[in-house]
Scaffold this active site. Structure first.
Site, PDB file in Angstrom:
ATOM      1  N   ALA A  11       4.921  -0.384  10.507  1.00  0.00           N
ATOM      2  CA  ALA A  11       5.186  -1.804  10.754  1.00  0.00           C
ATOM      3  C   ALA A  11       3.941  -2.622  11.053  1.00  0.00           C
ATOM      4  O   ALA A  11       4.051  -3.801  11.386  1.00  0.00           O
ATOM      5  CB  ALA A  11       6.171  -1.950  11.909  1.00  0.00           C
ATOM      6  N   GLY A  14       1.910  -4.665   5.500  1.00  0.00           N
ATOM      7  CA  GLY A  14       2.754  -4.536   4.331  1.00  0.00           C
ATOM      8  C   GLY A  14       4.190  -4.947   4.550  1.00  0.00           C
ATOM      9  O   GLY A  14       4.492  -5.859   5.318  1.00  0.00           O
ATOM     10  N   TYR A 157       3.099  12.375  -4.372  1.00  0.00           N
ATOM     11  CA  TYR A 157       3.770  11.183  -3.843  1.00  0.00           C
ATOM     12  C   TYR A 157       5.187  11.079  -4.392  1.00  0.00           C
ATOM     13  O   TYR A 157       6.140  10.795  -3.647  1.00  0.00           O
ATOM     14  CB  TYR A 157       2.961   9.936  -4.198  1.00  0.00           C
ATOM     15  CG  TYR A 157       3.569   8.652  -3.685  1.00  0.00           C
ATOM     16  CD1 TYR A 157       3.628   8.390  -2.320  1.00  0.00           C
ATOM     17  CD2 TYR A 157       4.087   7.709  -4.567  1.00  0.00           C
ATOM     18  CE1 TYR A 157       4.192   7.212  -1.847  1.00  0.00           C
ATOM     19  CE2 TYR A 157       4.637   6.531  -4.109  1.00  0.00           C
ATOM     20  CZ  TYR A 157       4.688   6.285  -2.748  1.00  0.00           C
ATOM     21  OH  TYR A 157       5.256   5.121  -2.285  1.00  0.00           O
TER      22      TYR A 157
END
Length: 274
Positions: A11, A14, A157
């Site tokens: 947080a 982005g 990823y």
């Protein structure tokens, strides 16, 4: 209803920060979790929100975070597992796991597990920020979760983001009957600092002039996260489902395998010791 407690990881920047700003503006009580002390504290001060620090590359920090959240927030209405990123060359954490797998999947799996009593008692929503990379590059191999064979940043990823979706599927199966609601989503290709550490081709999307053509703003991506957090499960979104940019979408192929979801859950639990 406004005033709920919404915990957002990743947080400090982005879409996590953008979602926190939007939700705080709607009267929700956001709780920020970030890795960078200065940036996390700055967003928290801006919003007048509580914050907690943890580097997901160290599972002991995740365990401490879980204890802090349980003590400080006896009710959690929404847990948004948003922290993550694509990495560079293959690296192993202090816990002995491939870094991409740990930061994107194992850490959020562990945090969710540690908070489960609170989440179930709160009849909470659990939201996972996944990625279209799950469908493009992800392929779970339970015998090689750490990608020791043929490591590529985008493959690792994609695997981790696919693991996020499978975690949501199994979380919903196990705890949906107790009132918990879980959902995964792809926010779109968001123009943030994402992929700055990698040599993957994804770096050229995020950090070259292509960025202007192919990405959306953090505010747009954060809006999708905020909408899920503010929404009502079963009305605004389907528990156990998968969305892309706010719309119900077909999940990655392996996410439709309930046996794989169960086996990945068991493997992940064994790895993190729960």
């Amino acid at each position: 209803m406004p005033g709920r407690t919404i915990v957002i990881t990743g947080a400090s920047d982005g879409i996590g920060a953008a979602a926190a700003r939007r939700l705080a503006g709607q009267g929700e009580r956001v709780v920020l979790v970030g890795r960078d002390p200065a940036r996390t504290a700055a967003v928290a001060a801006e919003l007048g929100a509580p914050h907690h620090l943890a580097d997901f590359a160290e599972l002991d920090q995740v365990r401490r975070l879980g204890a802090e959240l349980r003590a400080a927030h006896p009710r959690i209405d929404v847990l948004a597992n948003n922290a993550g990123g694509i990495m560079g060359p293959r690296a192993v954490t202090v816990d002995g796991f491939e870094r991409t797998l740990q930061v994107n999947h194992l850490a959020s799996f562990l945090l969710t597990h540690l908070l489960l009593p609170t989440l179930v008692a709160s009849r909470a929503s659990v939201i996972a920020t996944s990625s279209v990379a799950a469908a493009r590059w992800g392929r779970i191999d339970l015998d090689d979760l750490g990608n020791e064979r043929g490591y590529r940043p985008e493959r690792a990823y994609g695997d981790a983001k696919l693991a996020n979706v499978l975690h949501i599927v199994e979380l919903q199966r196990r705890y949906g009957p107790e009132g918990l609601a879980a959902v995964a989503f792809h926010p779109g290709i968001v123009a943030t600092s994402f992929a700055k550490e990698t040599s993957s081709l994804m770096r050229f999307v995020y950090h070259t002039p292509l960025r202007r053509l192919l990405t959306i703003t953090p505010e747009q991506g954060g809006g999708y996260l905020a909408a899920l957090a503010a929404g009502t499960p079963g009305v605004d979104w389907e528990p156990g489902g998968y969305l892309e940019q706010g719309r119900a979408a077909v999940p990655p192929p392996q996410a439709a395998d309930p046996d794989l979801a169960r086996r990945l859950w068991d493997a992940s639990a064994a790895l993190v010791g729960v």
